[in-house]
Enzyme design. Structure first.
Site, PDB file in Angstrom:
ATOM      1  N   HIS A 167     -63.327 -43.950 119.921  1.00 37.72           N
ATOM      2  CA  HIS A 167     -64.758 -44.024 119.618  1.00 37.72           C
ATOM      3  C   HIS A 167     -65.027 -45.279 118.794  1.00 37.72           C
ATOM      4  O   HIS A 167     -64.690 -45.342 117.615  1.00 37.72           O
ATOM      5  CB  HIS A 167     -65.183 -42.767 118.858  1.00 37.72           C
ATOM      6  N   HIS A 223     -71.142 -39.469 126.417  1.00 35.57           N
ATOM      7  CA  HIS A 223     -70.777 -39.766 125.029  1.00 35.57           C
ATOM      8  C   HIS A 223     -69.361 -39.261 124.780  1.00 35.57           C
ATOM      9  O   HIS A 223     -68.537 -39.977 124.225  1.00 35.57           O
ATOM     10  CB  HIS A 223     -71.779 -39.121 124.081  1.00 35.57           C
ATOM     11  N   CYS A 239     -73.470 -44.103 115.844  1.00 35.45           N
ATOM     12  CA  CYS A 239     -72.738 -44.228 117.106  1.00 35.45           C
ATOM     13  C   CYS A 239     -73.635 -44.577 118.292  1.00 35.45           C
ATOM     14  O   CYS A 239     -73.140 -44.814 119.392  1.00 35.45           O
ATOM     15  CB  CYS A 239     -71.987 -42.930 117.392  1.00 35.45           C
TER      16      CYS A 239
END
Length: 414
Positions: A341, A304, A164
């Site tokens: 995401h 995040h 990620c």
């Protein structure tokens, strides 16, 4: 040798909120969610039946039919976002400068649809039905490879893969290559298309995904007590990063300067973050050290903020440890509340968003934040965008395997 200054001169996106930078940004500021029921396959038997899918994407904008048949969707997303960023930058390539312009585009997973398609062909029809383009079309570095071929870029050609954190790491390392005179300009970013049966099923198996299937648009809710996992997104984002004087000489539009890049590792667990938030904290502190600025210089953090029970409060804790009392004066938001995401593309898209926050002096909101969880007591810009003075932004990306990255971006002051 003194480090060269690095700026951003081009932006491009393919996202669940639109396939143009302006469309994506306006949707963010309006607090719109890109999360909807999955349409790419029948997800009725899956515990998670929602995702933030890219809609109305036409690969023919950037590839001919022959090339479309040879490439996975994640490569096509990368090609389109790179095209936008390249055209936005106004850069032109010739025999002299081609070796000084490169590409750094990564993906967290790579060609998941392509892998599934060819595996199905193997099972149903045998090995002769596997495409001769299966391997080149699915490998992660083909995103950078195809972009370099299209624009004749003969400088560094790399693809960093860090789950990620991929998009942010590619941009950060591209900036460092320019700072250390390995290139004058780079197209950098991340791309992902993992909302497939294996992708959704795999993340569901580790209980990472939200199962709020009856309210898709409310499923991604960072720092809220009701959060139950992240929502998978897809898409790509690229920026053109360039040495400052190189950009000035050609009168380029300069959006922002990359002044700091920090990294760290949790060294704790495959999928869970360090419970003391030391990795997150070290990463942010390293970015400030690299930038050479005091914590008080930062105005806004694009967090995040994945909407997972474990990670959200730890990021809030790390921000407090990094910034002290200034943490409570910061605006902090998670745009994943709207985009989902996007894995390897997330940090790249959030870099674009951070640049736009500086350009427009506006912090995008964290939507669906109705009841903040214990310890989540920072100013998370709940539910509505906020006009405010923004000169310096921090952007965080943290990934499976304990891989962390932080960028610090600034308005250009001369």
């Amino acid at each position: 040798m003194e480090k060269r200054r690095v700026v951003i001169t081009g932006l491009g996106v393919v996202s669940p909120l639109g396939n143009k930078v302006s469309d994506m940004w306006q949707a963010l500021l309006a607090g719109k969610s890109g999360v909807k029921p999955i349409t790419r396959f029948d997800a009725s038997s899956f515990p998670t039946q929602i995702a933030a899918e890219v809609r109305d994407f036409d690969p023919a904008l950037v590839l001919d039919l022959k090339s479309i048949r040879k490439t996975d969707v994640f490569v096509q997303f990368a090609m389109e976002s790179a095209r936008q960023a390249w055209e936005d930058s106004g850069l032109e390539i010739n025999e002299t400068n081609a070796p000084r312009v490169g590409v750094a585009i990564g993906s967290g997973i790579g060609g998941m649809p392509w892998i599934e398609k060819n595996y199905d062909a193997l099972l149903t029809s045998g090995p002769r039905k596997i495409s001769p383009f299966f391997i080149p079309g699915a490998i992660i570095n083909m995103a950078s490879g195809m972009v370099s071929i299209k624009y004749d870029l003969k400088g560094p050609n790399i693809s960093i893969v860090t789950a990620c954190t991929t998009g942010l790491h590619n941009i950060g390392h591209a900036a460092r290559m320019i700072a250390h005179n390995d290139a004058d300009a780079m197209i950098a970013g991340g791309t992902e298309m993992a909302s497939t049966p294996l992708g959704i099923g795999g993340f569901a198996a580790v209980r990472a995904l939200s199962t709020r299937n009856d309210e898709p648009e409310k499923a991604s809710r960072p720092w809220d007590k009701g959060r139950d996992g992240f929502v998978l997104g897809e898409g790509a984002a690229c920026v053109v990063v360039e040495e400052l004087e190189h950009a000035k000489k050609r009168n380029a539009t300069i959006y922002a300067e990359i002044i700091g890049f920090g990294m760290s590792g949790d060294a704790y667990h495959m999928t869970r973050p360090d419970p003391e938030a030391e990795g997150f904290t070290t990463c942010m502190k390293n970015s400030l050290r690299d930038a050479g600025i005091a914590p008080e210089r930062v105005d806004y953090i694009n967090a995040h903020g994945t909407s997972t029970p474990a990670a959200d409060p730890l990021e809030a804790r790390a921000i407090k440890k990094t910034f002290g009392d200034h943490a409570y004066k910061l605006a902090v938001s998670s745009t994943k509340s709207m985009t989902g995401h996007m894995l390897g593309a997330a940090g790249a898209l959030e870099t674009v968003i951070s640049v736009l926050a500086i350009r427009d002096n506006t912090a995008p909101p964290t939507i669906n934040l109705e009841n903040p969880d214990e310890g989540c007591d920072l100013d998370f810009v709940p539910n509505e965008a906020r006009e405010m003075k923004i000169d310096t932004v921090m952007s965080n990306s943290f990934g499976f395997g304990g891989t962390n990255g932080t960028l610090v971006l600034s308005r250009v002051f001369d």
